[in-house]
Design an enzyme around this catalytic site. Structure first.
Site, mmCIF file in Angstrom:
data_model
loop_
_atom_site.group_PDB
_atom_site.id
_atom_site.type_symbol
_atom_site.label_atom_id
_atom_site.label_comp_id
_atom_site.label_asym_id
_atom_site.label_seq_id
_atom_site.Cartn_x
_atom_site.Cartn_y
_atom_site.Cartn_z
ATOM 1 N N CYS A 184 4.526 1.103 -1.274
ATOM 2 C CA CYS A 184 5.697 0.682 -2.042
ATOM 3 C C CYS A 184 5.400 -0.698 -2.627
ATOM 4 C CB CYS A 184 6.932 0.627 -1.143
ATOM 5 S SG CYS A 184 8.417 0.148 -2.030
ATOM 6 N N LEU A 185 5.037 -0.711 -3.885
ATOM 7 C CA LEU A 185 4.677 -1.981 -4.537
ATOM 8 C C LEU A 185 5.172 -1.901 -5.981
ATOM 9 C CD1 LEU A 185 3.089 -4.662 -4.213
ATOM 10 C CD2 LEU A 185 1.050 -3.436 -4.940
#
Lengths: 245, 158
Positions: B88-89
C-alpha cells in the site's frame, strides 16, 4: 531302513494321512478363500490395537483431553484418561505453538513482577524442550521495559532452552511486547494451531480467532468463568500434557 | 514501444546504481515488462540484516501507468499484505507520475520499510501494534520474520 522295514503298514498310512492333513490345513490357512482373509485382517487390527501402548491407543482422545474441541468436561477428568501418553501424540496435527511465558514457563505472571527477576518452572521447561523437538514454538512475554525483557531471556537461557540445538528455541523466536493487546496481535499474526497462556483476558480475546487455546491457571474458578469449546484448562503445562512430573 | 525504450534506458541506469544504495533491480532476460528487485533491510530497522525480494510487473502503457509491485519475501509491515506481498503505497496508485522510475519506486519502498504508515494497514496486526504504541512488539515480530525468512545470503546485493 530298518525302521521302515519293521514299521507296521498302519503306521505308515497314518504318517501319510497326517502329512496330508497338515498340508490341507496349511493350504487353508495360507491361500484360503477371501472371507477368511478379511477375518485375518480384522484379527490383525485387533492384535495391533491390543499391542499399542495405552497412550497411543487413544491418540485422538488424548489430543482432545489436552485441547478440547467438543463438549469436554472441564478440569482434569478428561486429562486422567491419557496419563502416560507421549507428548508427541498429543501434539499430532499441531505444527505451530505459541506460548506466553509468564505464568506458564515462568512463575511470575505480570510485567512488574518480572522487573526483579524471572524464575523458570523446571517441569514446564522440560515439557517445552520436548515440544521443541517436533513443533515450531514461539515464546512471547509482555514486559514493561528492557529489564523485563532481559530477565525473561536470562531465565530461559539459564534453563538451557535457547540455542540452535534440539530441544532449544532460536533466540529471535522469543518475542516481547509492551502491551497486552500487543501480545494478542503477535499470536494472531503467527496463526498457531495452539496458543498457551496464563492470562485469562488474553485467552478470552483470542478464543474467537484461534483453533485451540490452553489456559494455565492454578485457580479452578478461572475454568468456570471462561467456558469455550476451543479452550482447555490446566493447572500447569506439565499437567496439561500429562507428563507425570 | 515507448515503454520498451524507456525500460531499456532504466535497465542501463539500474546497472550503474551505486552498491551502497542497498537496492538491486534488473529486468527478466526474456521479458522487459517483468523485473526483479532486492532491497536490503534499512539499517536501524527490524529489517536490518535481511534481503527482501520484490517482483515488479510493468504495464504496456508504462510510464503513464504505475508498475504493480509486490514483496516476494514475506515481511511483517503494516503496509504490506503478509500473505500476498501487496504494497500500500500512494505512488503505486493515485499519486503516480511518469517522472517516477522503477528504481525510485524501490527507493520509496525502502523508505516505507523504515517509516511505516500504520493508519491504513494491509497487515492489521502490525498496524495495531504500532497504533497501540507497542513498538517493542512490532520490532520483535518483524525481526523474527526477517531472520527466519529474509536472511538468506544476499547474492543480488553483493
Amino acid at each position: 531302513m530298518l525302521l521302515f522295514a519293521e514299521a507296521p503298514p498302519g503306521l505308515t498310512l497314518t504318517g501319510v494321512l497326517g502329512l496330508a492333513a497338515v498340508l490341507y490345513g496349511f493350504y487353508h490357512l495360507k491361500a484360503g478363500p477371501g472371507n477368511s482373509g478379511q477375518a485375518r485382517q480384522r484379527d490383525r487390527r485387533q492384535q495391533a490395537q491390543a499391542s499399542r501402548p495405552p497412550g497411543a491407543q487413544h491418540q485422538s482422545e488424548s489430543l482432545q483431553a489436552g485441547f478440547p474441541q467438543g463438549q469436554l468436561p472441564q478440569g482434569t477428568s478428561a486429562a486422567k484418561q491419557a496419563v502416560g501418553s507421549p507428548l508427541q501424540a498429543q501434539l499430532a496435527g499441531i505444527r505451530k505453538v505459541t506460548i506466553s511465558a509468564p505464568g506458564v514457563l515462568l512463575k511470575e505472571l505480570l510485567p512488574h513482577e518480572l522487573q526483579d527477576g524471572a524464575s523458570l518452572r523446571p517441569a514446564a521447561a522440560r515439557v517445552l524442550a520436548e515440544m521443541l523437538h517436533s513443533t515450531a514454538v514461539y515464546i512471547m512475554a509482555h514486559v514493561s521495559d528492557d529489564i523485563g525483557e532481559a530477565t525473561v531471556r536470562g531465565a530461559l537461557e539459564a534453563g538451557g532452552l535457547v540455542g540452535k540445538g534440539p530441544g532449544q528455541i532460536l533466540p529471535h523466536r522469543i518475542l516481547f511486547c509492551s502491551t497486552l493487546a500487543g501480545k494478542e496481535a503477535l499470536v494472531r499474526q503467527l496463526e498457531p494451531e495452539l496458543h498457551i497462556d496464563a492470562h485469562e483476558h488474553t485467552v478470552k480475546s483470542l478464543q474467537r480467532f484461534m483453533p485451540q487455546l490452553l489456559l494455565i491457571s492454578a485457580r479452578q474458578t478461572a475454568s468456570a468463568s471462561v467456558a469455550y469449546k476451543n479452550v482447555a484448562y490446566a493447572a500447569s503445562l506439565e499437567a496439561a500434557f500429562h507428563t507425570g512430573q | 514501444m515507448a515503454s520498451k525504450s524507456r525500460l531499456l534506458k532504466e535497465a542501463r541506469e539500474c546497472a550503474k546504481a551505486p552498491a551502497d544504495l542497498g537496492i538491486s533491480l534488473q529486468p527478466d532476460e526474456r521479458n522487459i515488462h517483468t523485473w526483479r528487485g532486492h532491497i536490503r533491510g534499512p539499517s536501524g530497522t527490524p529489517f536490518e540484516g535481511g534481503t527482501f525480494e520484490l517482483t515488479l510487473s510493468v504495464p504496456q502503457n508504462y510510464p503513464l501507468f504505475p508498475p504493480s509491485v509486490r514483496f516476494k519475501t514475506k515481511i511483517f509491515h503494516p503496509n504490506v499484505h503478509f500473505k500476498t506481498g501487496e504494497i500500500c503505497l500512494d505512488i503505486l496508485k493515485g499519486a503516480w507520475t511518469p517522472a517516477w522510475t522503477l528504481l525510485a519506486v524501490c527507493q520509496a519502498i525502502s523508505a516505507l520499510m523504515a517509516d511505516p504508515a500504520p493508519d491504513s494497514p494491509l497487515n492489521c496486526d502490525a498496524g495495531n501494534l504500532l497504533r497501540g504504541g507497542d513498538l517493542r512488539g512490532y520490532a520483535s515480530m518483524a525481526r523474527c520474520y526477517t531472520l527466519d525468512l529474509a536472511s538468506a545470503p544476499a547474492r543480488q546485493l553483493s
